[in-house]
Motif scaffolding. Structure first.
Motif, PDB file in Angstrom:
ATOM      1  N   ARG A 101       0.741  -1.288   0.014  1.00 34.86           N
ATOM      2  CA  ARG A 101       0.126   0.068  -0.041  1.00 34.86           C
ATOM      3  C   ARG A 101       0.979   1.345   0.037  1.00 34.86           C
ATOM      4  O   ARG A 101       0.248   2.339   0.320  1.00 34.86           O
ATOM      5  N   SER A 102       2.017   1.077  -0.368  1.00 30.70           N
ATOM      6  CA  SER A 102       3.085   2.137  -0.235  1.00 30.70           C
ATOM      7  C   SER A 102       2.971   3.351  -1.639  1.00 30.70           C
ATOM      8  O   SER A 102       3.359   3.066  -2.601  1.00 30.70           O
ATOM      9  N   LYS A 103       2.020   4.336  -1.562  1.00 29.25           N
ATOM     10  CA  LYS A 103       1.932   5.165  -2.446  1.00 29.25           C
ATOM     11  C   LYS A 103       3.361   5.972  -2.826  1.00 29.25           C
ATOM     12  O   LYS A 103       3.782   6.383  -3.953  1.00 29.25           O
ATOM     13  N   ARG A 104       4.034   6.065  -1.842  1.00 30.53           N
ATOM     14  CA  ARG A 104       5.305   6.773  -1.827  1.00 30.53           C
ATOM     15  C   ARG A 104       6.477   5.920  -2.738  1.00 30.53           C
ATOM     16  O   ARG A 104       6.812   6.379  -3.614  1.00 30.53           O
ATOM     17  N   LYS A 105       6.324   4.600  -2.382  1.00 26.86           N
ATOM     18  CA  LYS A 105       7.179   3.543  -3.195  1.00 26.86           C
ATOM     19  C   LYS A 105       6.801   3.565  -4.694  1.00 26.86           C
ATOM     20  O   LYS A 105       7.808   3.619  -5.606  1.00 26.86           O
ATOM     21  N   ALA A 106       5.678   3.576  -4.742  1.00 28.97           N
ATOM     22  CA  ALA A 106       4.895   3.495  -6.141  1.00 28.97           C
ATOM     23  C   ALA A 106       5.203   4.881  -6.963  1.00 28.97           C
ATOM     24  O   ALA A 106       5.792   4.720  -8.115  1.00 28.97           O
ATOM     25  N   LYS A 107       5.473   6.104  -6.143  1.00 28.92           N
ATOM     26  CA  LYS A 107       5.691   7.130  -6.987  1.00 28.92           C
ATOM     27  C   LYS A 107       7.219   7.178  -7.310  1.00 28.92           C
ATOM     28  O   LYS A 107       7.872   7.589  -8.363  1.00 28.92           O
ATOM     29  N   VAL A 108       8.259   6.641  -6.362  1.00 30.58           N
ATOM     30  CA  VAL A 108       9.520   6.725  -6.779  1.00 30.58           C
ATOM     31  C   VAL A 108       9.791   5.661  -7.680  1.00 30.58           C
ATOM     32  O   VAL A 108      10.714   5.887  -8.737  1.00 30.58           O
ATOM     33  N   ALA A 109       9.164   4.531  -7.804  1.00 30.93           N
ATOM     34  CA  ALA A 109       9.534   3.538  -8.918  1.00 30.93           C
ATOM     35  C   ALA A 109       8.971   4.006 -10.380  1.00 30.93           C
ATOM     36  O   ALA A 109       9.759   3.847 -11.337  1.00 30.93           O
ATOM     37  N   ALA A 110       8.071   4.924 -10.452  1.00 30.33           N
ATOM     38  CA  ALA A 110       7.402   5.485 -11.601  1.00 30.33           C
ATOM     39  C   ALA A 110       8.601   6.431 -12.044  1.00 30.33           C
ATOM     40  O   ALA A 110       8.871   6.493 -13.145  1.00 30.33           O
ATOM     41  N   LEU A 111       9.055   7.224 -11.232  1.00 34.20           N
ATOM     42  CA  LEU A 111      10.129   8.388 -11.601  1.00 34.20           C
ATOM     43  C   LEU A 111      11.356   7.818 -11.892  1.00 34.20           C
ATOM     44  O   LEU A 111      12.084   8.087 -12.947  1.00 34.20           O
ATOM     45  N   ILE A 112      11.719   6.450 -11.258  1.00 29.28           N
ATOM     46  CA  ILE A 112      12.895   5.722 -11.744  1.00 29.28           C
ATOM     47  C   ILE A 112      12.908   5.427 -12.880  1.00 29.28           C
ATOM     48  O   ILE A 112      13.636   5.381 -14.046  1.00 29.28           O
TER      49      ILE A 112
END
Length: 152
Positions: free
Chosen positions: A91-102
């Motif tokens: 459920r980590s929205k922050r991890k998903a955001k970072v993964a998308a940026l990377i």
């Protein structure tokens, strides 16, 4: 699909899989070391949902539903138009955001820096963890053998 396109596709699958499996703490710590954090616009804000996980007996048998898993996904676009997607377990929205940026940055000229600062260290951490887990399992391995009883 050309051979070069297939290679690029396989490379992207590899880094996206690595980002999806990485621990949140490791990913966020390595991301914090990246000097230039890009500006972006959301195409799809991070959202939490569920997916059905399927399995196959022996890896080749008939498919069956193993169970449900929580997944967070998002999509974004960098200022230069490059699109990045993030799909992560949990459920980590922050991890998903970072993964998308990377993911987006790995498709730009910043790929070498991101590979050196994030992808390679993550890969090394995960390989070390896998090796340690395998060594721990090997320590509990039991060898069975059958003794000949002398009967024909």
């Amino acid at each position: 699909m050309t051979n070069q396109t297939k290679i690029a596709h396989a490379a992207r699958q590899e880094w996206m899989g690595l980002l999806a499996r990485a621990s949140e703490d490791s990913l966020l710590a390595l991301w914090g070391e990246v000097e230039q954090q890009p500006d972006f616009d959301w195409l799809r804000n991070p959202e939490v949902g569920g997916v059905m996980v399927r399995g196959r007996t022996g890896g080749t048998g008939a498919p069956f539903n193993l169970g449900e898993m929580t997944v967070t996904r998002c999509s974004l676009v960098l200022q230069d138009g490059t699109v990045g997607h993030g799909y992560v377990q949990g459920r980590s929205k922050r991890k998903a955001k970072v993964a998308a940026l990377i993911d987006a940055l790995m498709q730009t000229g910043a790929a070498d820096e991101i590979r050196a600062r994030v992808i390679a260290p993550l890969s090394q951490q995960m390989q070390a963890s896998k090796t340690a887990r395998a060594a721990k399992a090997a320590a509990t391995k039991v060898e069975f053998f059958t003794m000949v009883r002398g009967e024909d």
